[in-house]
Design a protein around this motif. Structure first.
Motif, PDB file in Angstrom:
ATOM      1  N   PHE A   1      -0.455   4.634  -8.561  1.00  0.00           N
ATOM      2  CA  PHE A   1      -0.634   3.552  -7.590  1.00  0.00           C
ATOM      3  C   PHE A   1      -1.926   2.852  -7.805  1.00  0.00           C
ATOM      4  O   PHE A   1      -2.292   1.505  -7.760  1.00  0.00           O
ATOM      5  CB  PHE A   1      -0.579   3.964  -6.284  1.00  0.00           C
ATOM      6  N   GLU A   2      -3.174   3.711  -7.942  1.00  0.00           N
ATOM      7  CA  GLU A   2      -4.388   3.015  -8.230  1.00  0.00           C
ATOM      8  C   GLU A   2      -4.689   2.637  -9.474  1.00  0.00           C
ATOM      9  O   GLU A   2      -5.377   1.251  -9.507  1.00  0.00           O
ATOM     10  CB  GLU A   2      -5.564   4.348  -8.291  1.00  0.00           C
TER      11      GLU A   2
ATOM     12  N   VAL B   1       2.429   4.264  -1.509  1.00  0.00           N
ATOM     13  CA  VAL B   1       2.478   5.248  -2.744  1.00  0.00           C
ATOM     14  C   VAL B   1       3.711   5.926  -2.924  1.00  0.00           C
ATOM     15  O   VAL B   1       3.989   6.020  -4.034  1.00  0.00           O
ATOM     16  CB  VAL B   1       1.126   5.961  -2.437  1.00  0.00           C
TER      17      VAL B   1
ATOM     18  N   THR C   1      -7.832  12.840  -0.611  1.00  0.00           N
ATOM     19  CA  THR C   1      -6.444  11.914  -1.085  1.00  0.00           C
ATOM     20  C   THR C   1      -6.472  10.459  -1.205  1.00  0.00           C
ATOM     21  O   THR C   1      -5.764  10.044  -2.169  1.00  0.00           O
ATOM     22  CB  THR C   1      -5.103  12.441  -0.620  1.00  0.00           C
ATOM     23  N   GLN C   2      -7.446   9.876  -0.347  1.00  0.00           N
ATOM     24  CA  GLN C   2      -7.466   8.341  -0.198  1.00  0.00           C
ATOM     25  C   GLN C   2      -6.115   7.932   0.272  1.00  0.00           C
ATOM     26  O   GLN C   2      -5.655   6.500   0.184  1.00  0.00           O
ATOM     27  CB  GLN C   2      -7.884   7.492  -1.678  1.00  0.00           C
ATOM     28  N   THR C   3      -5.428   8.547   0.985  1.00  0.00           N
ATOM     29  CA  THR C   3      -4.260   8.166   1.455  1.00  0.00           C
ATOM     30  C   THR C   3      -3.906   8.786   2.880  1.00  0.00           C
ATOM     31  O   THR C   3      -4.621   9.670   3.219  1.00  0.00           O
ATOM     32  CB  THR C   3      -2.800   8.595   0.496  1.00  0.00           C
TER      33      THR C   3
ATOM     34  N   THR D   1       0.275  16.559   0.218  1.00  0.00           N
ATOM     35  CA  THR D   1      -0.112  15.260  -0.500  1.00  0.00           C
ATOM     36  C   THR D   1      -0.809  15.299  -2.041  1.00  0.00           C
ATOM     37  O   THR D   1      -0.348  14.529  -2.707  1.00  0.00           O
ATOM     38  CB  THR D   1      -1.024  14.429   0.465  1.00  0.00           C
TER      39      THR D   1
ATOM     40  N   TYR E   1      -1.946   4.025   0.635  1.00  0.00           N
ATOM     41  CA  TYR E   1      -3.050   4.007   0.095  1.00  0.00           C
ATOM     42  C   TYR E   1      -4.065   3.396   1.076  1.00  0.00           C
ATOM     43  O   TYR E   1      -3.968   2.426   1.938  1.00  0.00           O
ATOM     44  CB  TYR E   1      -3.016   3.341  -1.133  1.00  0.00           C
TER      45      TYR E   1
ATOM     46  N   ASP F   1      -7.810   1.587   1.336  1.00  0.00           N
ATOM     47  CA  ASP F   1      -8.830   0.731   0.536  1.00  0.00           C
ATOM     48  C   ASP F   1      -9.837   1.190   1.064  1.00  0.00           C
ATOM     49  O   ASP F   1     -11.216   1.284   0.146  1.00  0.00           O
ATOM     50  CB  ASP F   1      -8.410  -0.641   0.676  1.00  0.00           C
TER      51      ASP F   1
ATOM     52  N   ILE G   1      -0.517   8.964  -6.611  1.00  0.00           N
ATOM     53  CA  ILE G   1      -1.725   8.348  -6.391  1.00  0.00           C
ATOM     54  C   ILE G   1      -2.242   7.649  -7.608  1.00  0.00           C
ATOM     55  O   ILE G   1      -2.922   6.402  -7.304  1.00  0.00           O
ATOM     56  CB  ILE G   1      -2.359   9.520  -5.539  1.00  0.00           C
TER      57      ILE G   1
ATOM     58  N   HIS H   1       0.823  -1.189  -0.085  1.00  0.00           N
ATOM     59  CA  HIS H   1       0.236  -0.110  -0.159  1.00  0.00           C
ATOM     60  C   HIS H   1       0.756   1.281   0.124  1.00  0.00           C
ATOM     61  O   HIS H   1       0.204   2.311   0.129  1.00  0.00           O
ATOM     62  CB  HIS H   1      -0.897  -0.001   1.094  1.00  0.00           C
TER      63      HIS H   1
END
Lengths: 472, 201
Positions: B190-191, A17, A158-160, B180, A28, A30, B187, A15
């Protein structure tokens, strides 16, 4: 060949990034679970900066902390601030397009029960929520932990998350548990051994025969309280029980995707020879049913014990124990089984699942609660409630004199009207016995569901095994 | 977020171990949908009686600690819930720095997001700082983030360590999200990669 890795190492590696030179990582996420208490300021932050939710399809919201659990809740929330907070979540979920289970939905419940139940939580995932008991999801071999509201906003945008890696700790529970001893007793016994700061800086992997023998519900109970031991997260490697639990859930993969997922999940275990920075071992057969006597989850004793004296401790704990005893209204040397109980609460993200209700109902069947006892069961979700009704458990509770409530966090933290009065003493299946946690000057003893049921019947803290003997 | 550079202020001694987030800000104050205004309810149940009167012997009700900007605390400060209301309440009261032998993980993180500096020191240093804090109003402690030192009123100085990235953000009052989002391309890729490796997510 790569060096042997722990389960935590593997999930972490999958995970990352971005990694900065100083080791700070962008990780990252999920699944992002959201409830009404720790999210309004985060959504407001997005509005103020004109930012969107990056992955609304990976974001799941459900109101749980403030919701009334009485049967008349369709009429709305009386407390204005609570109502505003739930309405804010209704609006935020709609405006930002995230998955949502409103109060009126039968699938609504405590966020940590809804996530696994709906198949949102799966092995190998990273799962976060603005709630410390996010550790629960570690039972699936998912890296799951609580975050603050600023981080909620960060994940929404940011999903992070910006993270530094924790150290690895192994908690092994060997052998078999004795009858009447449950996952709750394991997790409290571990905290009793390590202390509430013993896990600080670590991610714990629970392993050993006693852990493997637990159902998924029991594993969730164990991981749920990893945070009470100070750990960032608790993990249990996924196995056939995990896969069987996930299969067929609404948001679990299907068909070929399921096959691919299972073959990946089967790689999620700690390699032979992988390094742990700290190892704790408990013998399953030595664990007794336990209760807490003080105001910290580390204040754990077997039910056969007596209230300790401040002089039994050292350092800062002497004063803390003195304060706890005064708050709890207990005398050193008093037998734990002589402590009289006013209220019993069965529920919470620790012990609000179907297996917990079955365990309590098994003790209560054909019995009545002690005269004057206030007793309530709050199922962890609407679906747990429905299943318990179908299995006849609800009727056992009602016949015994329990209130049979709707789903929510309820008296675990008393943000809704379910609270203790000053001096009221509660045997509770929840996770924190802090001062004021269940109501100002309320007194909490943490126990397993079976122990809670036993206390409800006798009116005192009671060794559940004495009542089990009667039913055999 | 306000910058944190150098702080000279009154330190309040709170030697109790395991001061949890429910003590720092009890649940009835979590119903707000704002970040501000929680200072008056900081340590509410330790600070006020049920009727709302001040409890005289609670440290923050005493002079000069009503104006404290630093707390010297017992082990494991901030354990319990993830509620960011805890640092919001501290900040709103005026606390910019907490010093202890250890902090709970989530609370520790939350402090940095709000311009509060949590400092971990060994027991013997915390003991010295606790004594210094007990001296009261004339004992101003100095916390210098750039130099990474805490100095007592009688001139003893102790070094502390802090994560370089977090130090940088505090010194400059930087917003994490902005930083970020500069990595949006990473990102995205990565996705894309995760979609092929773990398509069920």
């Amino acid at each position: 060949m790569t060096a042997p890795r722990t389960l935590y190492d593997k999930i972490w590696d999958d995970h990352v990034v971005h990694q900065a030179e100083d080791g700070t990582c962008l990780l990252y996420i999920d699944r992002h679970l959201v409830h009404e208490v720790t999210s309004p300021q985060a959504f407001e932050g997005l509005r103020m900066t004109g930012r969107k939710v990056r992955a609304p399809e990976k974001t799941i919201a459900v109101p749980d902390h403030n919701v009334p659990t009485t049967l008349d809740r369709a009429k709305g929330i009386e407390n204005e601030e609570s109502r505003i907070q739930v309405e804010a979540l209704d609006k935020n979920a709609k405006d930002f397009g995230v998955n949502y289970y409103p109060v009126s939905d039968v699938r609504q419940g405590i966020v940590h029960i809804v996530g696994p139940e709906q198949g949102w939580t799966l092995p190998g995932m990273t799962v976060v929520c603005g709630d410390s008991h996010t550790a629960t999801h570690g039972a699936f071999g998912a890296l799951a932990h609580g975050i603050g509201t600023s981080e909620v906003e960060h994940v929404l945008a940011t999903q992070t998350l910006i993270q530094k890696k924790s150290k690895n700790m192994k908690v092994e529970v060997t052998g078999k548990l004795r009858p009447g001893v449950t996952a709750k007793d394991i997790t409290l016994a571990v905290i009793g051994k390590t202390g509430t700061a013993g896990g600080t800086g670590y991610v714990i992997e629970y392993c050993g025969e006693a852990i493997r023998d637990l159902s998924m519900e029991g594993r969730m109970t164990v991981c749920n309280m990893a945070i009470e031991g100070g750990a960032r997260a608790g993990l249990i490697a996924p196995d056939e029980k995990t896969f069987a639990y996930c299969m067929g859930r609404p948001h679990a993969p299907k068909g070929a995707a399921w096959e691919a997922a299972v073959s990946y999940w089967k790689t999620l275990f700690t390699d032979e020879g992988a390094h742990f920075d700290k190892v704790i071992t408990l013998k399953g057969e030595e664990i007794e049913p336990v209760v807490t006597w003080g105001t910290s989850p580390e204040d754990v004793l077997p039910i056969s014990g007596v209230v300790p004296s401040p002089e039994d401790f050292t350092g800062g704990k002497v004063e803390a124990a003195r304060r706890s005893l005064e708050y709890m209204g207990l005398t050193p040397g008093q037998k734990l089984t002589d402590i009289k109980i006013d209220t019993v609460f069965i529920g919470s993200c620790t012990n609000g699942r179907i297996e917990d209700l079955r365990a309590a109902a098994a003790i209560l069947k054909g019995k009545k609660v002690a005269p004057g006892m206030r007793a309530m069961v709050v199922p962890g979700s609407g679906l747990v409630r429905a299943q318990a009704e179908e299995e006849g458990l609800a009727q056992i509770f009602i016949d015994a004199g329990f209130e049979w409530r709707l789903a929510g966090c309820s008296m675990c933290l008393a943000m809704n009207p379910d609270q203790l009065s000053p001096g009221e003493r509660c045997a509770s299946t929840s996770n924190r016995n802090f001062e004021g946690r269940q109501g100002r000057n309320g007194r909490t003893h943490l126990v397993s569901p079976g122990m809670a049921a036993a206390a409800a019947i006798t009116g005192y803290l009671t060794d559940v095994r004495e009542l089990m003997a009667e039913t055999v | 977020m306000d910058k944190f550079t150098k702080l000279t202020g009154i330190a309040a001694p709170m030697p109790l171990v395991n001061i949890d987030t429910d003590m720092i800000i009890p649940k009835q104050f979590l119903k707000t949908i704002q970040r501000s205004g929680l200072g008056k309810n900081l340590f509410d149940e330790m600070r006020y009686t049920q009727d709302g009167a001040e409890i005289a012997d609670f440290v923050l009700n005493k002079e000069p600690y009503r104006k404290a900007e630093i707390i010297i605390a017992g082990d494991n400060f901030g354990c319990g819930s993830s509620r960011e209301h805890a640092p919001w309440a501290l900040l709103d009261f005026g606390i910019r720095c907490v010093i202890s032998t250890s902090f709970a993980d989530i609370f520790y993180n939350n402090c940095f997001k709000n311009g509060i500096l949590p400092i971990v020191m060994p027991q013997e240093v915390v003991d010295v700082l606790m004594e210094d804090a007990r001296k009261g109003g004339n004992a101003r402690m100095v916390v210098d983030l750039e130099a990474q030192t805490v100095s007592t009123s009688d001139g003893q100085s102790f070094a502390f360590s802090v994560d370089p990235f977090r130090k940088h953000c505090l010194l400059n009052g930087l917003d994490d999200i902005g930083l970020t989002l500069e990595k949006a391309t990473a990102i995205d890729s990565f996705e894309a990669k995760a979609k092929t490796l773990r398509p069920w997510i």
